[in-house]
Scaffold this active site. Structure first.
Site, PDB file in Angstrom:
ATOM      1  CG  ASP A 267      -1.992   1.006   1.194  1.00 47.33           C
ATOM      2  OD1 ASP A 267      -3.172   0.635   1.301  1.00 47.33           O
ATOM      3  OD2 ASP A 267      -1.663   2.213   1.047  1.00 47.33           O
ATOM      4  CD  GLU A 310      -3.740   3.642  -1.836  1.00 46.73           C
ATOM      5  OE1 GLU A 310      -4.733   3.018  -2.284  1.00 46.73           O
ATOM      6  OE2 GLU A 310      -3.473   3.723  -0.634  1.00 46.73           O
TER       7      GLU A 310
HETATM    8  N1  LIG Z   1      -3.755   9.001  -9.215  1.00 45.49           N
HETATM    9  C1  LIG Z   1      -4.496   7.991  -8.793  1.00 45.49           C
HETATM   10  N2  LIG Z   1      -4.893   7.957  -7.505  1.00 45.49           N
HETATM   11  C2  LIG Z   1      -5.641   6.941  -7.080  1.00 45.49           C
HETATM   12  C3  LIG Z   1      -6.024   5.899  -7.929  1.00 45.49           C
HETATM   13  N3  LIG Z   1      -6.739   5.035  -7.210  1.00 45.49           N
HETATM   14  C4  LIG Z   1      -6.813   5.508  -5.956  1.00 45.49           C
HETATM   15  N4  LIG Z   1      -6.148   6.673  -5.859  1.00 45.49           N
HETATM   16  C5  LIG Z   1      -5.987   7.547  -4.712  1.00 45.49           C
HETATM   17  O1  LIG Z   1      -5.194   6.961  -3.697  1.00 45.49           O
HETATM   18  C6  LIG Z   1      -5.449   7.662  -2.499  1.00 45.49           C
HETATM   19  C7  LIG Z   1      -5.470   6.702  -1.337  1.00 45.49           C
HETATM   20  O2  LIG Z   1      -5.614   7.434  -0.198  1.00 45.49           O
HETATM   21  P1  LIG Z   1      -5.781   6.814   1.226  1.00 45.49           P
HETATM   22  O3  LIG Z   1      -6.534   5.538   1.170  1.00 45.49           O
HETATM   23  O4  LIG Z   1      -6.327   7.871   2.153  1.00 45.49           O
HETATM   24  O5  LIG Z   1      -4.354   6.414   1.684  1.00 45.49           O
HETATM   25  P2  LIG Z   1      -2.996   7.186   1.657  1.00 45.49           P
HETATM   26  O6  LIG Z   1      -3.144   8.651   1.379  1.00 45.49           O
HETATM   27  O7  LIG Z   1      -2.104   6.440   0.733  1.00 45.49           O
HETATM   28  O8  LIG Z   1      -2.502   7.025   3.123  1.00 45.49           O
HETATM   29  P3  LIG Z   1      -1.913   5.740   3.827  1.00 45.49           P
HETATM   30  O9  LIG Z   1      -2.332   4.567   3.062  1.00 45.49           O
HETATM   31  O10 LIG Z   1      -2.487   5.768   5.156  1.00 45.49           O
HETATM   32  O11 LIG Z   1      -0.442   5.904   3.841  1.00 45.49           O
HETATM   33  C8  LIG Z   1      -6.775   8.392  -2.696  1.00 45.49           C
HETATM   34  O12 LIG Z   1      -6.539   9.775  -2.784  1.00 45.49           O
HETATM   35  C9  LIG Z   1      -7.286   7.884  -4.025  1.00 45.49           C
HETATM   36  O13 LIG Z   1      -7.992   8.861  -4.766  1.00 45.49           O
HETATM   37  C10 LIG Z   1      -5.591   5.968  -9.290  1.00 45.49           C
HETATM   38  O14 LIG Z   1      -5.875   5.112 -10.130  1.00 45.49           O
HETATM   39  N5  LIG Z   1      -4.834   7.020  -9.675  1.00 45.49           N
END
Ligand SMILES: Nc1nc2c(ncn2[C@@H]2O[C@H](COP(=O)(O)OP(=O)(O)OP(=O)(O)O)[C@@H](O)[C@H]2O)c(=O)[nH]1
Length: 400
Positions: A267, A310
């Site tokens: 992650d 992600e």
């Molecule tokens: N650019 C992009 N962002 C994505 C995609 N899928 C998910 N995200 C983003 O990934 C982010 C995940 O955020 P969180 O689940 O809060 O986790 P984090 O900010 O990584 O924080 P931690 O996991 O706690 O370290 C979100 O802002 C989603 O919009 C994608 O295909 N492209």
């Protein structure tokens, strides 16, 4: 009386061999002439019977050849994947037609076919399968006009079959066409000098070439659809659906062979911040870079999949926990080193938290496939949560 019947027989044969029986001789009543005529008719009769026998034998032979070719064509049409089809063309065709050599050239502009096939099957290892970028190498072989060619010319044969040219004494070069477009070429080599001579009727080979062309095109299209449904288009890693299919297969294999299997959940840390500060497209670029850099760290049998957002997963068949933790650590370090460019050309880096889980045949461990799957996923999920809770950018596993 005799004259009448001879005349009747002669009339029958006149249509077939008129030049050999003269009317002046028939009108003669001499008995020695009659005998000669009868002998001549008997001879004609024998000839005709022989000709008829040869025609029937040749028709039977043609029918058998036709049936053999139909069976062969059906065999190709029934191939259920590109891999099977290629195996059937390169290995089975050689065996079924008792050939010395078979060579297949396929035109692959931009390497699209090779990329697709390697992503699905890994490398297909045949030293008689060649991908070429354009038709040019074929023009050299065929001498510009690309049409079915049967030849016994040693100079032509030597230009084929790489280093093994001497085995073949005659060749059939079959161009593969779809519509007006050439898609490749199939070369059959025989150790029999008279097998493919230029006067041989070539319609069976021509038809075989058309069927093989259709099969190649169809199987590639099917592979494209299959691939689209199992691959994440942003990162080109496998998708979640593929991951679960592969996990089920690998669990079954591990249970049978009593070998361990491990799973990593990755992650990306603080990914939301990257999106928020640098934009969503830069976030996408980061995900692509991460997948691109993890893939080379894995074995051919390992599977990298984008689980969603992600999050990535890595399936490690035949791998115990200790080894999985080493691989996870290697991945963690690699991700932290990747230099990603933002839209203003500035380099930034990301980190990842990784949870590892592992199953091995043991009395303490779940034993049916569904519970093994739940165990692997839940343990890896808990471990990644722990990695996040205890500071991120680290690898964790849950014991027990
Ligand atoms: N650019 C992009 N962002 C994505 C995609 N899928 C998910 N995200 C983003 O990934 C982010 C995940 O955020 P969180 O689940 O809060 O986790 P984090 O900010 O990584 O924080 P931690 O996991 O706690 O370290 C979100 O802002 C989603 O919009 C994608 O295909 N492209």
């Amino acid at each position: 009386m005799i004259n009448q019947s001879i005349l009747r027989v002669i009339k029958i044969f006149q249509g077939l061999q008129p030049s050999k029986i003269s009317n002046s001789r028939i009108s003669s009543p001499c008995s020695s002439i009659e005998e000669t005529e009868i002998l001549s008719i008997e001879e004609e009769n024998r000839c005709l019977k022989n000709t008829l026998k040869q025609l029937i034998e040749s028709a039977n032979h043609n029918q058998q050849t036709q049936e053999r070719f139909y069976a062969l064509e059906l065999y190709f049409l029934e191939s259920r994947s590109y891999q099977t089809l290629i195996e059937r063309i390169l290995v089975d065709l050689k065996c079924k037609l008792k050939l010395a050599q078979v060579e297949l050239f396929l035109i692959d502009r931009d390497g699209e076919t090779q990329l697709l096939i390697s992503e699905i099957y890994g490398k297909l290892d045949y030293d008689n399968l060649f991908y070429i970028e354009n038709v040019q190498p074929l023009k050299l072989i065929y001498n510009d006009s690309i049409a079915l060619t049967l030849s016994q010319k040693q100079s032509l044969i030597n230009s084929l079959f790489e280093k093994k040219a001497s085995i073949s004494q005659s060749v059939a070069l079959i161009p593969l066409y779809r519509g007006q477009q050439i898609i490749g070429s199939l070369h059959l080599g025989s150790s029999d000098h008279s097998r493919f001579h230029p006067d041989l009727a070539s319609n069976f080979l021509q038809h075989l070439g058309s069927i093989i062309s259709v099969c190649i095109e169809n199987s590639l299209n099917q592979e494209r659809y299959k691939h689209l449904s199992l691959v994440d288009l942003l990162t080109r890693a496998k998708n979640r659906r593929y991951f679960f299919q592969a996990l089920a297969k690998e669990i079954a294999r591990s249970s049978r062979s009593q070998s361990p299997i491990s799973c990593l959940f990755l992650d990306i840390d603080h990914f939301k911040r990257i999106n928020d500060s640098r934009g969503h497209l830069v976030g996408d670029r980061a995900l692509r870079e991460i997948a691109k850099h993890i893939q080379p760290l894995l074995r051919q049998s390992d599977i990298l999949a984008r689980f969603g957002g992600e999050e990535f997963t890595v399936l490690l068949p035949n791998t115990a926990l200790e080894q999985a933790l080493e691989i996870a650590e290697r991945i963690r370090k690699k991700v932290a080193d990747i230099e990603i460019l933002d839209d203003s050309g500035k380099i930034f880096r990301v980190t990842t938290s990784i949870g590892a889980s592992s199953w091995k045949p043991d009395k303490q461990m779940p034993s049916n496939p569904a519970s093994i799957q739940n165990y692997l996923i839940n343990q890896a999920d808990k471990a990644v949560y722990q990695a996040k809770q205890t500071g991120r950018n680290q690898v964790c596993s849950i014991s027990g």
